[in-house]
Design a protein around this motif. Structure first.
Motif, PDB file in Angstrom:
ATOM      1  N   UNK A  60       5.283  14.749   1.047  1.00  0.00           N
ATOM      2  CA  UNK A  60       6.020  14.111  -0.034  1.00  0.00           C
ATOM      3  C   UNK A  60       5.194  13.904  -1.293  1.00  0.00           C
ATOM      4  N   UNK A  61       3.873  13.971  -1.181  1.00  0.00           N
ATOM      5  CA  UNK A  61       3.012  13.851  -2.360  1.00  0.00           C
ATOM      6  C   UNK A  61       3.002  15.141  -3.170  1.00  0.00           C
ATOM      7  N   UNK A  62       3.453  16.255  -2.569  1.00  0.00           N
ATOM      8  CA  UNK A  62       3.434  17.556  -3.249  1.00  0.00           C
ATOM      9  C   UNK A  62       4.805  18.211  -3.358  1.00  0.00           C
ATOM     10  N   UNK A  63       5.760  17.795  -2.520  1.00  0.00           N
ATOM     11  CA  UNK A  63       7.091  18.423  -2.508  1.00  0.00           C
ATOM     12  C   UNK A  63       8.108  17.496  -3.159  1.00  0.00           C
TER      13      UNK A  63
ATOM     14  N   UNK B 171       0.836  -1.202   0.000  1.00  0.00           N
ATOM     15  CA  UNK B 171       0.000   0.000   0.000  1.00  0.00           C
ATOM     16  C   UNK B 171       0.872   1.253   0.000  1.00  0.00           C
ATOM     17  N   UNK B 172       0.429   2.287  -0.706  1.00  0.00           N
ATOM     18  CA  UNK B 172       1.180   3.554  -0.673  1.00  0.00           C
ATOM     19  C   UNK B 172       1.222   4.108   0.746  1.00  0.00           C
ATOM     20  N   UNK B 173       2.311   4.764   1.063  1.00  0.00           N
ATOM     21  CA  UNK B 173       2.504   5.367   2.378  1.00  0.00           C
ATOM     22  C   UNK B 173       2.525   6.876   2.208  1.00  0.00           C
ATOM     23  N   UNK B 174       1.678   7.573   2.944  1.00  0.00           N
ATOM     24  CA  UNK B 174       1.634   9.036   2.891  1.00  0.00           C
ATOM     25  C   UNK B 174       2.530   9.581   3.996  1.00  0.00           C
ATOM     26  N   UNK B 175       3.555  10.329   3.610  1.00  0.00           N
ATOM     27  CA  UNK B 175       4.496  10.895   4.574  1.00  0.00           C
ATOM     28  C   UNK B 175       4.387  12.412   4.520  1.00  0.00           C
ATOM     29  N   UNK B 176       4.152  13.014   5.679  1.00  0.00           N
ATOM     30  CA  UNK B 176       4.067  14.470   5.773  1.00  0.00           C
ATOM     31  C   UNK B 176       4.672  14.909   7.103  1.00  0.00           C
ATOM     32  N   UNK B 177       5.265  16.095   7.091  1.00  0.00           N
ATOM     33  CA  UNK B 177       5.859  16.682   8.290  1.00  0.00           C
ATOM     34  C   UNK B 177       5.263  18.066   8.452  1.00  0.00           C
ATOM     35  N   UNK B 178       4.783  18.361   9.653  1.00  0.00           N
ATOM     36  CA  UNK B 178       4.209  19.673   9.941  1.00  0.00           C
ATOM     37  C   UNK B 178       5.035  20.345  11.031  1.00  0.00           C
ATOM     38  N   UNK B 179       4.904  21.664  11.133  1.00  0.00           N
ATOM     39  CA  UNK B 179       5.572  22.400  12.199  1.00  0.00           C
ATOM     40  C   UNK B 179       6.978  22.863  11.873  1.00  0.00           C
ATOM     41  N   UNK B 180       7.371  22.764  10.620  1.00  0.00           N
ATOM     42  CA  UNK B 180       8.677  23.272  10.206  1.00  0.00           C
ATOM     43  C   UNK B 180       8.568  24.769   9.962  1.00  0.00           C
ATOM     44  N   UNK B 181       9.708  25.427   9.850  1.00  0.00           N
ATOM     45  CA  UNK B 181       9.702  26.834   9.500  1.00  0.00           C
ATOM     46  C   UNK B 181       9.384  27.011   8.021  1.00  0.00           C
TER      47      UNK B 181
END
Length: 141
Positions: free
Chosen positions: A50-53, A5-15
């Protein structure tokens, strides 16, 4: 998640537009280490999805590759292959977000561990031995 299955990776709270390195690693059943890393720049909102960057040049991969941190995993031991022998136990994927880029990224900003399973809950694994036939039958719940 299941391994296929695809894995959605995202990070929030960065500058805003913060430069970070995403490093993934896992150990196979023999204990050998596999790693990948990619360089990113967060969006204006401080989010890295990672789906957009797209990954910047200089890591294990570059471009828009949401699953890159998994398919780019490389062994530390030359010519070693990532093989799963016991499908009843998951791979444990380590994810780390590090400050900056370069050979030695900066401090650890975030980390997570994710299980990549091979069998959905309730699936039964039945060994088949009949004459010269050796197989495994997987039965749904």
């Amino acid at each position: 998640s299941l391994f296929d299955e695809p894995l959605a990776i995202a990070v929030q709270g960065l500058g805003p537009r913060q430069q970070v390195t995403l490093r993934t690693s896992l150990r196979d059943e023999t204990g050998e280490l596999f790693q990948a890393s990619a360089r990113y720049q967060a969006g204006d909102d401080g989010e890295l999805d990672l789906a957009r960057c797209a990954a910047l040049p200089g890591g294990s991969f570059s471009g828009l590759e949401p699953m890159g941190p998994l398919w780019a995993l490389q062994p530390q031991k030359p010519f070693w292959r990532l093989v799963k022998r016991d499908v009843q136990s998951p791979f444990l994927l380590q994810l780390e977000v590090l400050e900056g880029h370069g050979e030695r990224p900066g401090r650890l900003l975030a980390q997570a561990q994710h299980e990549r399973a091979f069998l959905r809950d309730g699936v039964r694994r039945v060994p088949v031995r009949e004459g010269r036939i050796r197989a495994t039958l997987f039965l749904p719940p």
